[in-house]
Design a protein around this motif. Structure first.
Motif, PDB file in Angstrom:
ATOM      1  N   LYS A 158       0.823  -1.212   0.000  1.00 48.01           N
ATOM      2  CA  LYS A 158       0.000   0.000   0.000  1.00 48.01           C
ATOM      3  C   LYS A 158       0.855   1.259   0.000  1.00 48.01           C
ATOM      4  N   ASP A 159       1.965   1.248   0.765  1.00 47.60           N
ATOM      5  CA  ASP A 159       2.792   2.471   0.810  1.00 47.60           C
ATOM      6  C   ASP A 159       3.824   2.523  -0.317  1.00 47.60           C
ATOM      7  N   GLY A 160       3.886   1.461  -1.135  1.00 50.29           N
ATOM      8  CA  GLY A 160       4.761   1.488  -2.308  1.00 50.29           C
ATOM      9  C   GLY A 160       6.193   1.065  -2.046  1.00 50.29           C
ATOM     10  N   SER A 161       6.499   0.652  -0.822  1.00 53.99           N
ATOM     11  CA  SER A 161       7.872   0.183  -0.561  1.00 53.99           C
ATOM     12  C   SER A 161       8.069  -1.259  -1.030  1.00 53.99           C
ATOM     13  N   ALA A 162       6.948  -1.956  -1.289  1.00 58.12           N
ATOM     14  CA  ALA A 162       6.988  -3.262  -1.948  1.00 58.12           C
ATOM     15  C   ALA A 162       6.182  -3.159  -3.236  1.00 58.12           C
ATOM     16  N   LEU A 163       6.567  -3.927  -4.233  1.00 64.57           N
ATOM     17  CA  LEU A 163       5.934  -3.859  -5.541  1.00 64.57           C
ATOM     18  C   LEU A 163       5.414  -5.236  -5.951  1.00 64.57           C
ATOM     19  N   PHE A 164       4.329  -5.214  -6.711  1.00 65.23           N
ATOM     20  CA  PHE A 164       3.722  -6.434  -7.258  1.00 65.23           C
ATOM     21  C   PHE A 164       4.100  -6.541  -8.726  1.00 65.23           C
ATOM     22  N   GLY A 165       4.366  -7.753  -9.166  1.00 67.41           N
ATOM     23  CA  GLY A 165       4.604  -7.919 -10.594  1.00 67.41           C
ATOM     24  C   GLY A 165       4.501  -9.365 -11.035  1.00 67.41           C
ATOM     25  N   THR A 166       4.078  -9.544 -12.292  1.00 67.02           N
ATOM     26  CA  THR A 166       4.248 -10.837 -12.922  1.00 67.02           C
ATOM     27  C   THR A 166       5.741 -10.984 -13.237  1.00 67.02           C
ATOM     28  N   PHE A 209     -11.191  -7.404  -5.111  1.00 64.65           N
ATOM     29  CA  PHE A 209     -10.299  -8.402  -4.520  1.00 64.65           C
ATOM     30  C   PHE A 209      -9.660  -7.925  -3.213  1.00 64.65           C
ATOM     31  N   GLY A 210      -9.981  -6.710  -2.798  1.00 58.68           N
ATOM     32  CA  GLY A 210      -9.504  -6.239  -1.507  1.00 58.68           C
ATOM     33  C   GLY A 210      -8.014  -5.999  -1.453  1.00 58.68           C
ATOM     34  N   VAL A 211      -7.470  -5.413  -2.523  1.00 58.66           N
ATOM     35  CA  VAL A 211      -6.030  -5.158  -2.601  1.00 58.66           C
ATOM     36  C   VAL A 211      -5.805  -3.686  -2.914  1.00 58.66           C
ATOM     37  N   GLU A 212      -4.955  -3.034  -2.130  1.00 58.47           N
ATOM     38  CA  GLU A 212      -4.584  -1.645  -2.397  1.00 58.47           C
ATOM     39  C   GLU A 212      -3.119  -1.582  -2.820  1.00 58.47           C
ATOM     40  N   PHE A 213      -2.865  -0.928  -3.925  1.00 61.48           N
ATOM     41  CA  PHE A 213      -1.506  -0.787  -4.435  1.00 61.48           C
ATOM     42  C   PHE A 213      -1.033   0.650  -4.292  1.00 61.48           C
ATOM     43  N   GLY A 214       0.190   0.822  -3.791  1.00 62.81           N
ATOM     44  CA  GLY A 214       0.804   2.141  -3.853  1.00 62.81           C
ATOM     45  C   GLY A 214       1.195   2.462  -5.281  1.00 62.81           C
ATOM     46  N   ALA A 215       1.507   1.415  -6.028  1.00 66.82           N
ATOM     47  CA  ALA A 215       1.902   1.582  -7.434  1.00 66.82           C
ATOM     48  C   ALA A 215       1.632   0.275  -8.164  1.00 66.82           C
ATOM     49  N   LEU A 216       1.293   0.392  -9.428  1.00 63.96           N
ATOM     50  CA  LEU A 216       1.228  -0.764 -10.319  1.00 63.96           C
ATOM     51  C   LEU A 216       2.126  -0.463 -11.515  1.00 63.96           C
ATOM     52  N   PRO A 217       2.661  -1.487 -12.151  1.00 63.68           N
ATOM     53  CA  PRO A 217       3.607  -1.211 -13.236  1.00 63.68           C
ATOM     54  C   PRO A 217       2.975  -0.459 -14.409  1.00 63.68           C
ATOM     55  N   GLU A 218       3.780   0.371 -15.022  1.00 64.05           N
ATOM     56  CA  GLU A 218       3.358   1.033 -16.269  1.00 64.05           C
ATOM     57  C   GLU A 218       3.149  -0.033 -17.330  1.00 64.05           C
ATOM     58  N   ILE A 219       2.080   0.121 -18.118  1.00 65.51           N
ATOM     59  CA  ILE A 219       1.753  -0.876 -19.146  1.00 65.51           C
ATOM     60  C   ILE A 219       2.171  -0.349 -20.518  1.00 65.51           C
ATOM     61  N   ARG A 220       2.933  -1.157 -21.236  1.00 65.09           N
ATOM     62  CA  ARG A 220       3.370  -0.780 -22.586  1.00 65.09           C
ATOM     63  C   ARG A 220       2.937  -1.843 -23.595  1.00 65.09           C
ATOM     64  N   GLU A 221       2.945  -1.457 -24.862  1.00 69.03           N
ATOM     65  CA  GLU A 221       2.712  -2.445 -25.914  1.00 69.03           C
ATOM     66  C   GLU A 221       3.884  -3.426 -25.948  1.00 69.03           C
ATOM     67  N   SER A 222       3.605  -4.644 -26.415  1.00 65.81           N
ATOM     68  CA  SER A 222       4.670  -5.647 -26.500  1.00 65.81           C
ATOM     69  C   SER A 222       5.812  -5.150 -27.378  1.00 65.81           C
ATOM     70  N   ALA A 223       5.456  -4.502 -28.465  1.00 66.00           N
ATOM     71  CA  ALA A 223       6.464  -3.959 -29.380  1.00 66.00           C
ATOM     72  C   ALA A 223       6.861  -2.561 -28.922  1.00 66.00           C
TER      73      ALA A 223
END
Length: 498
Positions: A158-166, A209-223
């Motif tokens: 939530k505070d952004g000191s940890a990040l979520f990612g695939t 889903f009851g999840v708060e993110f301080g940040a989520l990754p920027e999404i770009r096109e595959s190319a």
């Protein structure tokens, strides 16, 4: 050499291991190195990976590959990444270090949360926004479970000191030294936090889903470009990352399934069947899901997808648990040593049945065993189960798309099994084009990278490339194929309603 001088380094991070490959821009593989990683099972139904081990394997595999190709190392054009899409990791913003093992798509620890949400009537809305189903195959419920179990991680996320990612996000973050916190649309769309109509993260889904993110990754096109890296000092200069794509979509891309109605099956640990349905989002009513194929020049291409959680893994189970075989290569000879499966059906619901049934509570069974059943019959039935469940999905997709399929593009390790490819052709009464070009997921990421770098100007340019395939035409009579398939459906019903 090739029409475009230089080489692409592709990283393919899958469920079972990490491959590092060298490609020419016209799709030829020069060499590859593969390293497996541990499968961690803390308790029944839970599956984890050590994300630090995975990152180290990326570096080791790449180092070993480039040591063999010093000259090519100086001619690297870019690095491309493809990955298993639903495995995720929570990692530290400062160091990039994982804060918990990566939780794998096969893990069922989110089942109860999914059940609660379905009973609360959320499935329709989630399906509408994501194209997917509320199922623990996808990260959202498992992330919620983890944050409930670890309030410290919830606070840090939530505070952004940890990040979520695939896994793509995690690897890019580590490789770029924390400079790039990014993902592509194909990976983002598998989380249950992404709106496939708006092509962006959804606060509404995060709330469900009851999840708060301080940040989520920027999404770009595959190319697109995803920063640069020297691979932690392995390279003498920094090289840009171009081309990032989830493995199933990357295989669809590499098969050049660019037109609506074209379909591919990737035969891996599990299997993914994808059918291109064009630029308009459509929702399945027959048990498949709607996937984002890719986004190119701002325009999405959608696909129906059938997710099958146990195909190649069934053969691994025969080898590792029952010890009926010592290698997957034995299965073809064993299967053809008998004229049929002697009425034996293998229903591989080891972790439930996914598309088109979506029954997490189902369990595997071998049905129809008699005193005359032999090892060969059981192995043949296991191989046939892959063909049956793929056919289930193809039939559901054909109904959803309101189109008759004409051929199937097949890729993955099992395309080398002639018995299985012929069986799929026979059951579906259509042609199967089994790719002879290996590693199509890695190739799809590379071709995306080529588009990003303008080595190819359009999808039409990519279609002119020539990749080999073996064609299998149906040789079984349709009534015989229908009779076999009816037997399969009966076996599935025994598993679902025993």
């Amino acid at each position: 050499m090739n029409q475009h001088q230089g080489f692409f380094l592709a990283i393919d991070q899958s469920t079972s291991g990490t491959k590092s490959l060298l490609f020419t821009p016209d799709g030829q593989i020069l060499d590859q190195v593969s390293l497996s990683h541990r499968q961690i099972y803390p308790r029944a139904g839970w599956v984890e990976h050590d994300a630090e081990e995975i990152f180290n394997n990326v570096l080791k595999a790449t180092s070993q590959l480039l040591e063999r190709h010093q000259n090519e190392q100086n001619n690297l054009l870019a690095i491309s990444i493809t990955n298993q899409r639903e495995t995720f990791v929570i990692f530290d913003r400062e160091s990039g270090q994982p804060l918990y093992n990566a939780i794998v798509w096969q893990c069922r620890r989110g089942d109860e949360i999914c059940q609660e949400l379905v009973e609360a009537g959320k499935d329709g809305l989630v399906h509408e926004l994501t194209g997917l189903r509320i199922d623990t195959y996808f990260p959202a419920s498992k992330l919620r479970w983890l944050l409930d179990a670890r309030p410290d991680l919830r606070a840090r996320l939530k505070d952004g000191s940890a990040l979520f990612g695939t896994i793509d996000t995690y690897l890019i973050y580590r490789l770029t030294g924390g400079q790039m916190y990014v993902t592509d649309h194909t990976n983002a769309s598998r989380t249950l936090f992404y709106d496939i109509g708006k092509l962006t993260w959804s606060g509404e889904l995060c709330d469900i889903f009851g999840v708060e993110f301080g940040a989520l990754p920027e999404i770009r096109e595959s190319a697109d470009r995803y920063g640069d890296t020297d691979l932690m000092g392995i390279l003498s200069r920094r090289v840009s990352i171009y081309g990032v794509m989830g493995d199933s979509q990357a295989a669809l891309f590499a098969q050049r399934c660019f037109t609506p109605g074209s379909v591919k099956v990737t035969f891996g640990t599990g299997s993914s069947v994808l059918l291109n349905i064009g630029h308009e989002k459509r929702l399945s009513v027959h048990g498949t899901v709607t996937a984002l194929g890719w986004v190119w020049q701002g325009k999405p291409t959608y696909a129906f997808e059938g997710i099958i959680n146990f195909t190649g893994a069934t053969i691994a189970w025969l080898r590792d648990q029952l010890q009926l075989i010592s290698s997957p290569e034995e299965t073809e000879a064993l299967a053809t040593s008998v004229t049929d499966s002697d009425g034996v059906y293998f229903v591989p619901a080891f972790i439930g049945l996914s598309a088109p049934y979506w029954r997490a509570d189902a369990r595997a069974a071998i049905v129809g065993i008699t005193p005359s059943s032999t090892r060969a019959h059981i192995v043949r039935a296991a191989l046939e189960s892959i063909g049956y469940i793929v056919t289930d999905v193809l039939k559901a997709m054909s109904q959803d798309a309101e189109t008759r399929l004409e051929k199937v593009h097949a890729d993955g390790g099992a395309v080398r099994n002639k018995f299985l490819m012929q069986f799929v052709a026979d059951l579906n009464q259509l042609n199967v084009h089994a790719a002879q070009t290996p590693e199509l997921s890695a190739l799809g990421a590379v071709l995306s990278g080529c588009l990003a770098m303008k080595l190819y100007q359009s999808l039409e340019d990519i279609k002119t490339l020539h990749f080999g395939f073996v064609e299998y035409a149906a040789s079984m009579k349709a009534d015989c194929a229908n009779e076999l398939f009816a037997g399969w459906q009966s076996a599935v019903q025994q598993v679902l309603y025993n």
